[in-house]
Design an enzyme around this catalytic site. Structure first.
Site, short mmCIF file in Angstrom:
data_model
loop_
_atom_site.label_atom_id
_atom_site.label_comp_id
_atom_site.label_asym_id
_atom_site.label_seq_id
_atom_site.Cartn_x
_atom_site.Cartn_y
_atom_site.Cartn_z
N LYS A 13 0.83 -1.21 0.00
CA LYS A 13 0.00 0.00 0.00
C LYS A 13 0.87 1.26 0.00
CE LYS A 13 -1.80 -0.79 4.09
NZ LYS A 13 -1.22 -2.07 4.56
N ARG A 88 -7.71 1.14 10.97
CA ARG A 88 -7.35 -0.26 11.17
C ARG A 88 -8.34 -0.97 12.08
NH1 ARG A 88 -1.49 0.61 10.09
NH2 ARG A 88 -0.39 -1.37 10.00
N ARG A 125 12.12 -6.43 3.96
CA ARG A 125 12.12 -5.01 4.26
C ARG A 125 13.08 -4.68 5.40
NH1 ARG A 125 6.10 -2.67 5.13
NH2 ARG A 125 6.40 -3.47 7.22
N ARG A 127 12.61 -3.98 8.57
CA ARG A 127 12.27 -2.98 9.57
C ARG A 127 12.36 -3.61 10.96
NH1 ARG A 127 6.71 -0.29 8.05
NH2 ARG A 127 5.97 -1.41 9.89
N ARG A 138 1.41 -9.54 13.68
CA ARG A 138 0.77 -8.43 12.94
C ARG A 138 -0.26 -8.95 11.95
NH1 ARG A 138 5.77 -5.85 11.34
NH2 ARG A 138 4.77 -4.96 9.52
P1 AMP Z 1 2.57 0.39 9.31
O1 AMP Z 1 3.74 1.21 8.90
O2 AMP Z 1 1.28 0.86 8.71
O3 AMP Z 1 2.80 -1.08 9.13
O4 AMP Z 1 2.39 0.63 10.89
C1 AMP Z 1 3.40 0.22 11.81
C2 AMP Z 1 2.81 0.05 13.19
O5 AMP Z 1 2.25 1.30 13.65
C3 AMP Z 1 1.65 -0.94 13.28
O6 AMP Z 1 2.10 -2.26 13.43
C4 AMP Z 1 0.92 -0.43 14.52
O7 AMP Z 1 1.58 -0.81 15.70
C5 AMP Z 1 1.06 1.09 14.38
N1 AMP Z 1 -0.07 1.69 13.63
C6 AMP Z 1 -0.03 2.33 12.42
N2 AMP Z 1 -1.24 2.76 12.06
C7 AMP Z 1 -2.09 2.38 13.06
C8 AMP Z 1 -3.50 2.52 13.27
N3 AMP Z 1 -4.29 3.13 12.37
N4 AMP Z 1 -4.02 1.99 14.41
C9 AMP Z 1 -3.23 1.40 15.33
N5 AMP Z 1 -1.92 1.22 15.18
C10 AMP Z 1 -1.34 1.71 14.06
#
Ligand code: AMP
Length: 189
Positions: A13, A88, A125, A127, A138
């Site tokens: 995404k 989410r 990746r 990370r 996750r």
């Molecule tokens: P992402 O980069 O989108 O994979 O987000 C990394 C981490 O940030 C996720 O695994 C969550 O711990 C947190 N996170 C990001 N967006 C949200 C959201 N909308 N709600 C809750 N946690 C979030």
């Protein structure tokens, strides 16, 4: 117009949003990126969020809604905002409907790929939260808490599906076509 990008971690995404935003002057808001900036700056919010992120858990809804609502409420009508990683949860989706200017949510793009592809991409990746164990968690959190949003947006007639099991440059034209299709709908409305 707000475009919601839905799909599992690792589905691409963010990559698609970055590319589309760059070539079309659209805005890209990634809540994961915002959180990582807070973590890097060692703000209070960042320190709180870090514990959840490292475990692969979701950061609490109140924090996330607070982070996104103010940015959404002031969105100029002519702008396109690609919303990456939010909502989410169902609570976040409902908060988004309240915070977004009326009629501004135009599309939810649902990216799909097999678990093998997702895990391969996440491991590649590198990370900090991309270890085997955290990835499994996750994905489980995604299936249980975020995937129900697919039905939520399908019911509202907003959903378009993108097969994301393909190379970046093959997916991008489908993303652009879906956004441009939704944009022309909102202009007709
Ligand atoms: P992402 O980069 O989108 O994979 O987000 C990394 C981490 O940030 C996720 O695994 C969550 O711990 C947190 N996170 C990001 N967006 C949200 C959201 N909308 N709600 C809750 N946690 C979030």
């Amino acid at each position: 117009m707000i475009v919601i990008l839905l799909g599992a971690p690792g589905v691409g995404k963010g990559t698609q949003a970055q590319l589309a935003a760059k070539t079309h002057g659209w805005k890209h808001l990634s809540t994961g990126d915002l959180l990582r900036e807070e973590v890097a700056a060692e703000t209070e919010l960042g320190l709180q969020a870090q514990t959840y992120m490292n475990r692969g858990d979701l950061v609490p809804d109140e924090v996330m809604v607070g982070m996104v609502a103010a940015r959404i409420a002031t969105l100029p009508a002519e702008d396109v905002l690609l919303l990456d990683g939010f909502p989410r949860t169902l609570v976040q989706a409902q908060a988004l409907e309240e915070a977004a200017p009326s009629g501004s949510i135009g599309l939810a793009l649902y990216f799909t790929a097999s678990d093998d592809v997702l895990i391969g991409r996440l491991l590649g990746r590198g990370r900090k939260d991309d270890t085997q164990e955290v990835i499994q968690h996750r994905l489980a959190v995604y299936r249980e808490t975020t995937e129900p949003l697919v039905a939520f947006y399908r019911d509202r007639g907003f959903l378009a599906e993108i097969e994301a099991d393909r190379p970046v440059e093959e997916i991008q034209p489908d993303v652009l076509a879906a956004v441009q299709g939704a944009l022309s709908q909102t202009k007709l409305a």
